[in-house]
Each structure stands twice: as structure tokens, then as C-alpha cells.
Write a protein that holds these residues in place. Structure first.
Motif, PDB file in Angstrom:
ATOM      1  N   ALA A  21       0.836  -1.197   0.000  1.00  0.00           N
ATOM      2  CA  ALA A  21       0.000   0.000   0.000  1.00  0.00           C
ATOM      3  C   ALA A  21       0.881   1.261   0.000  1.00  0.00           C
ATOM      4  CB  ALA A  21      -0.916  -0.008   1.218  1.00  0.00           C
ATOM      5  N   LYS A  22       0.301   2.368  -0.436  1.00  0.00           N
ATOM      6  CA  LYS A  22       1.060   3.612  -0.561  1.00  0.00           C
ATOM      7  C   LYS A  22       1.622   4.096   0.782  1.00  0.00           C
ATOM      8  CE  LYS A  22      -1.105   5.409  -4.765  1.00  0.00           C
ATOM      9  NZ  LYS A  22      -1.880   6.531  -5.364  1.00  0.00           N
ATOM     10  N   PRO A  23       0.828   4.075   1.890  1.00  0.00           N
ATOM     11  CA  PRO A  23       1.416   4.508   3.168  1.00  0.00           C
ATOM     12  C   PRO A  23       2.607   3.666   3.599  1.00  0.00           C
ATOM     13  CG  PRO A  23      -0.974   4.434   3.315  1.00  0.00           C
ATOM     14  CD  PRO A  23      -0.601   3.786   2.029  1.00  0.00           C
ATOM     15  N   ALA A  24       2.530   2.342   3.353  1.00  0.00           N
ATOM     16  CA  ALA A  24       3.625   1.460   3.745  1.00  0.00           C
ATOM     17  C   ALA A  24       4.871   1.713   2.895  1.00  0.00           C
ATOM     18  CB  ALA A  24       3.191   0.004   3.627  1.00  0.00           C
ATOM     19  N   THR A  25       4.696   1.888   1.605  1.00  0.00           N
ATOM     20  CA  THR A  25       5.849   2.171   0.739  1.00  0.00           C
ATOM     21  C   THR A  25       6.462   3.525   1.060  1.00  0.00           C
ATOM     22  OG1 THR A  25       4.307   3.032  -0.943  1.00  0.00           O
ATOM     23  CG2 THR A  25       4.999   0.730  -1.131  1.00  0.00           C
ATOM     24  N   TRP A  26       5.611   4.516   1.358  1.00  0.00           N
ATOM     25  CA  TRP A  26       6.113   5.845   1.736  1.00  0.00           C
ATOM     26  C   TRP A  26       6.925   5.763   3.024  1.00  0.00           C
ATOM     27  CZ3 TRP A  26       4.945   8.807   6.098  1.00  0.00           C
ATOM     28  CH2 TRP A  26       5.428  10.118   6.077  1.00  0.00           C
ATOM     29  N   LEU A  27       6.402   5.010   4.015  1.00  0.00           N
ATOM     30  CA  LEU A  27       7.119   4.852   5.272  1.00  0.00           C
ATOM     31  C   LEU A  27       8.420   4.084   5.076  1.00  0.00           C
ATOM     32  CD1 LEU A  27       6.910   5.443   8.304  1.00  0.00           C
ATOM     33  CD2 LEU A  27       5.776   3.235   8.582  1.00  0.00           C
ATOM     34  N   GLY A  28       8.399   3.085   4.187  1.00  0.00           N
ATOM     35  CA  GLY A  28       9.626   2.334   3.908  1.00  0.00           C
ATOM     36  C   GLY A  28      10.703   3.208   3.294  1.00  0.00           C
ATOM     37  N   LYS A  29      10.318   4.107   2.406  1.00  0.00           N
ATOM     38  CA  LYS A  29      11.291   5.027   1.801  1.00  0.00           C
ATOM     39  C   LYS A  29      11.878   5.968   2.854  1.00  0.00           C
ATOM     40  CE  LYS A  29       9.253   5.021  -2.818  1.00  0.00           C
ATOM     41  NZ  LYS A  29       8.560   5.833  -3.860  1.00  0.00           N
ATOM     42  N   LYS A  30      11.042   6.396   3.812  1.00  0.00           N
ATOM     43  CA  LYS A  30      11.533   7.250   4.882  1.00  0.00           C
ATOM     44  C   LYS A  30      12.565   6.528   5.750  1.00  0.00           C
ATOM     45  CE  LYS A  30       9.102  10.983   4.107  1.00  0.00           C
ATOM     46  NZ  LYS A  30       9.759  12.281   3.783  1.00  0.00           N
ATOM     47  N   PHE A  31      12.313   5.264   6.024  1.00  0.00           N
ATOM     48  CA  PHE A  31      13.253   4.472   6.819  1.00  0.00           C
ATOM     49  C   PHE A  31      14.553   4.236   6.060  1.00  0.00           C
ATOM     50  CE2 PHE A  31       9.808   3.526   9.729  1.00  0.00           C
ATOM     51  CZ  PHE A  31      10.469   3.309  10.919  1.00  0.00           C
ATOM     52  N   GLU A  32      14.467   4.056   4.742  1.00  0.00           N
ATOM     53  CA  GLU A  32      15.683   3.870   3.951  1.00  0.00           C
ATOM     54  C   GLU A  32      16.515   5.152   3.887  1.00  0.00           C
ATOM     55  OE1 GLU A  32      14.568   2.485   0.119  1.00  0.00           O
ATOM     56  OE2 GLU A  32      13.882   0.513   0.831  1.00  0.00           O
ATOM     57  N   LYS A  33      15.835   6.287   3.807  1.00  0.00           N
ATOM     58  CA  LYS A  33      16.539   7.549   3.679  1.00  0.00           C
ATOM     59  C   LYS A  33      17.185   7.970   4.989  1.00  0.00           C
ATOM     60  CE  LYS A  33      15.819  12.325   2.171  1.00  0.00           C
ATOM     61  NZ  LYS A  33      14.812  13.311   1.677  1.00  0.00           N
ATOM     62  N   ASP A  34      16.450   7.941   6.078  1.00  0.00           N
ATOM     63  CA  ASP A  34      16.970   8.344   7.397  1.00  0.00           C
ATOM     64  C   ASP A  34      16.316   7.462   8.456  1.00  0.00           C
ATOM     65  OD1 ASP A  34      18.029   9.583   9.600  1.00  0.00           O
ATOM     66  OD2 ASP A  34      17.516  11.623   8.981  1.00  0.00           O
ATOM     67  N   PRO A  35      16.904   6.325   8.780  1.00  0.00           N
ATOM     68  CA  PRO A  35      16.268   5.388   9.718  1.00  0.00           C
ATOM     69  C   PRO A  35      16.008   5.989  11.092  1.00  0.00           C
ATOM     70  CG  PRO A  35      18.100   4.345   8.569  1.00  0.00           C
ATOM     71  CD  PRO A  35      18.160   5.796   8.241  1.00  0.00           C
ATOM     72  N   GLU A  36      16.960   6.761  11.622  1.00  0.00           N
ATOM     73  CA  GLU A  36      16.802   7.323  12.977  1.00  0.00           C
ATOM     74  C   GLU A  36      15.627   8.282  13.043  1.00  0.00           C
ATOM     75  OE1 GLU A  36      16.775  10.274  15.904  1.00  0.00           O
ATOM     76  OE2 GLU A  36      17.518  10.746  13.883  1.00  0.00           O
ATOM     77  N   LYS A  37      15.526   9.185  12.074  1.00  0.00           N
ATOM     78  CA  LYS A  37      14.440  10.165  12.064  1.00  0.00           C
ATOM     79  C   LYS A  37      13.090   9.483  11.887  1.00  0.00           C
ATOM     80  CE  LYS A  37      12.927  14.412   9.783  1.00  0.00           C
ATOM     81  NZ  LYS A  37      13.224  15.389   8.695  1.00  0.00           N
ATOM     82  N   ALA A  38      13.024   8.516  10.966  1.00  0.00           N
ATOM     83  CA  ALA A  38      11.771   7.806  10.736  1.00  0.00           C
ATOM     84  C   ALA A  38      11.348   7.016  11.970  1.00  0.00           C
ATOM     85  CB  ALA A  38      11.912   6.876   9.535  1.00  0.00           C
ATOM     86  N   LEU A  39      12.305   6.380  12.625  1.00  0.00           N
ATOM     87  CA  LEU A  39      11.982   5.603  13.822  1.00  0.00           C
ATOM     88  C   LEU A  39      11.526   6.512  14.958  1.00  0.00           C
ATOM     89  CD1 LEU A  39      11.952   2.860  15.244  1.00  0.00           C
ATOM     90  CD2 LEU A  39      14.359   3.235  15.851  1.00  0.00           C
ATOM     91  N   ALA A  40      12.195   7.658  15.129  1.00  0.00           N
ATOM     92  CA  ALA A  40      11.812   8.598  16.184  1.00  0.00           C
ATOM     93  C   ALA A  40      10.413   9.162  15.938  1.00  0.00           C
ATOM     94  CB  ALA A  40      12.834   9.731  16.277  1.00  0.00           C
ATOM     95  N   MET A  41      10.129   9.543  14.681  1.00  0.00           N
ATOM     96  CA  MET A  41       8.813  10.086  14.349  1.00  0.00           C
ATOM     97  C   MET A  41       7.723   9.031  14.544  1.00  0.00           C
ATOM     98  SD  MET A  41       9.156  13.288  13.480  1.00  0.00           S
ATOM     99  CE  MET A  41       7.674  13.635  12.557  1.00  0.00           C
ATOM    100  N   ALA A  42       8.010   7.794  14.127  1.00  0.00           N
ATOM    101  CA  ALA A  42       7.020   6.726  14.294  1.00  0.00           C
ATOM    102  C   ALA A  42       6.772   6.431  15.768  1.00  0.00           C
ATOM    103  CB  ALA A  42       7.497   5.466  13.579  1.00  0.00           C
ATOM    104  N   THR A  43       7.831   6.476  16.572  1.00  0.00           N
ATOM    105  CA  THR A  43       7.690   6.186  17.997  1.00  0.00           C
ATOM    106  C   THR A  43       6.870   7.254  18.707  1.00  0.00           C
ATOM    107  OG1 THR A  43       9.842   5.066  17.998  1.00  0.00           O
ATOM    108  CG2 THR A  43       8.945   5.720  20.124  1.00  0.00           C
TER     109      THR A  43
END
Length: 233
Positions: A21-43
Motif C-alpha cells: 500500500a502507498k502509506p507502507a511504501t512511503w514509510l519504507g522510503k523514509k526508513f531507507e533515507k533516514d532510519p533514525e528520524k523515521a523511527l523517532a517520528m514513528a515512535t
């Protein structure tokens, strides 16, 4: 077994569709680009959503709780709502504030570990160890390896500091300091309104003209009154 296989197949297809799905692919790209920022925002987003759902549940429970007197239910629900809103706002504010200053704080705290002199010494030791182990001939980018170690340390520090600032300082320190005095002020105002309503009722009754007692004719005390003379004729 066939039933279990069909259930497993259907679950696998559902997971595959969810990941594509689009939200999952968008989130995956965020994790690939900057894992720390994506993980912090998700948390922090998950924490805020949890607190928002909990706030709604507390407010609903307070409004329909039979153990709370009916006159105080709205007051308790208002306090729960105020506390929930302050909690969410404080966590968001502290999270983004700490993300802005966590980098400079890291540089100050670990300036002895990560500086040009320390970098040169570390790279020199790495080359000496590689020469001793026979790996000196390999093309190793010591500079990039050192910077990667520094980045990993910074990412870990930022993640811990940002989440701690949101959940500990914002939620457990700032919110109680604001919510407790605010609750007392709201309670005082409500008490004043109630006392004013109770005082106005007697005043209104006092302003009403009192029923004057009817004058009774005392025949025995006035022997020569006109009314008595009229009946004596």
C-alpha cells in the motif's frame, strides 16, 4: 491441514497487500533515507495516538461514571480533557525542541571523543591494527568508517534524547506543573459560581414583599366602637 494452509495463505496475501500500500511504501522510503528520524517520528506518533485514545476514553468514562456525583462529572471530564490536550501538546513541543538541540548537545558532551585530534589518533590506531593483522593492503576508507561511527552514536543519542524529552520532561514534569494549578483554579471558579447561586436565592426571597398579617377585630377591647354600636341597636 488444508484449512490451516488456507488461513495462512489468506493472512499472507493480506500482509502482502498491506506492505504494498502507498502509506507502507512511503514509510519504507523514509526508513531507507533516514532510519533514525523515521523511527523517532514513528515512535512519538504512536505515543501521542495512544495518549489521545486514552484521553477520549477517560473523558467518556468520567461523563458516564455512576460513582462520580452527577454535578461533578462535567468538571472531572473537563480536567481529563485538559490534561490530555496538555500532555499531547507538551510531548510534541519537547520532541521537536530536543531534535533541534540534541545535535549541539551531543557535540558538547562528546567533544573529547569526536574532534580532529581524536579522529587522527583513531585512524592511526586503525591502520596500525590492520598492519599487525595483515589487512593493511586492503582499501579501507578509514575516514568514512570514523564518520559512520560518529553518525551512529549521534543517531542513538538523538533518538534516546528526543523520546526522553517528550515522554519524561514533557509528559511527567511540565504537564503536572501546569495541569495541577489549572485544575485548582477551575475548581475554585466552579465553587464560587455554586456559592453565588446559593446566595442569590435567599436574596431574591428577601426582596419579595412579605405577606402582611390580617388585622383581627378585637371586640372585647373596644367596648364603644362604631361597629359594636351598630349591632347593639
Amino acid at each position: 491441514m488444508s484449512g490451516l494452509q488456507s488461513i495462512g495463505t489468506s493472512i499472507g496475501k493480506g500482509i502482502a497487500k498491506a506492505t504494498n500500500a502507498k502509506p507502507a511504501t512511503w514509510l519504507g522510503k523514509k526508513f531507507e533515507k533516514d532510519p533514525e528520524k523515521a523511527l523517532a517520528m514513528a515512535t512519538v506518533t504512536s505515543i501521542i495516538l495512544k495518549d489521545g485514545i486514552g484521553c477520549a476514553m477517560y473523558v467518556t468514562q468520567s461523563l458516564h461514571n455512576d460513582k462520580i456525583p452527577e454535578k461533578k462529572r462535567k468538571f472531572v471530564a473537563a480536567l481529563d480533557l485538559t490534561n490530555g490536550v496538555l500532555m499531547i501538546a507538551a510531548q510534541i513541543a519537547m520532541f521537536f525542541a530536543m531534535r533541534k538541540y540534541s545535535g549541539p548537545i551531543f557535540e558538547k558532551l562528546f567533544k573529547k571523543s569526536f574532534n580532529p585530534v581524536s579522529k587522527a589518533n583513531t585512524i592511526s590506531r586503525m591502520r596500525m591494527e590492520d598492519a599487525a593483522t595483515g589487512t593493511a593492503g586492503k582499501k579501507i576508507k578509514y575516514d568514512k568508517a570514523y564518520e559512520q561511527v560518529k553518525k551512529d552514536g549521534l543517531d542513538l543519542f538523538k533518538f534516546v534524547a528526543d523520546i526522553a524529552a517528550a515522554t519524561i520532561i514533557g509528559k511527567r514534569v511540565i504537564v503536572p506543573l501546569i495541569a495541577t494549578p489549572l485544575a485548582k483554579k477551575v475548581e475554585k471558579k466552579m465553587d464560587l459560581k455554586k456559592n453565588g447561586a446559593h446566595e442569590e436565592a435567599p436574596k431574591a426571597e428577601e426582596q419579595k414583599p412579605a405577606n402582611q398579617p390580617t388585622q383581627k377585630l378585637d371586640i372585647t377591647s373596644t367596648g364603644n366602637s362604631n361597629l359594636l354600636a351598630k349591632f347593639q341597636k
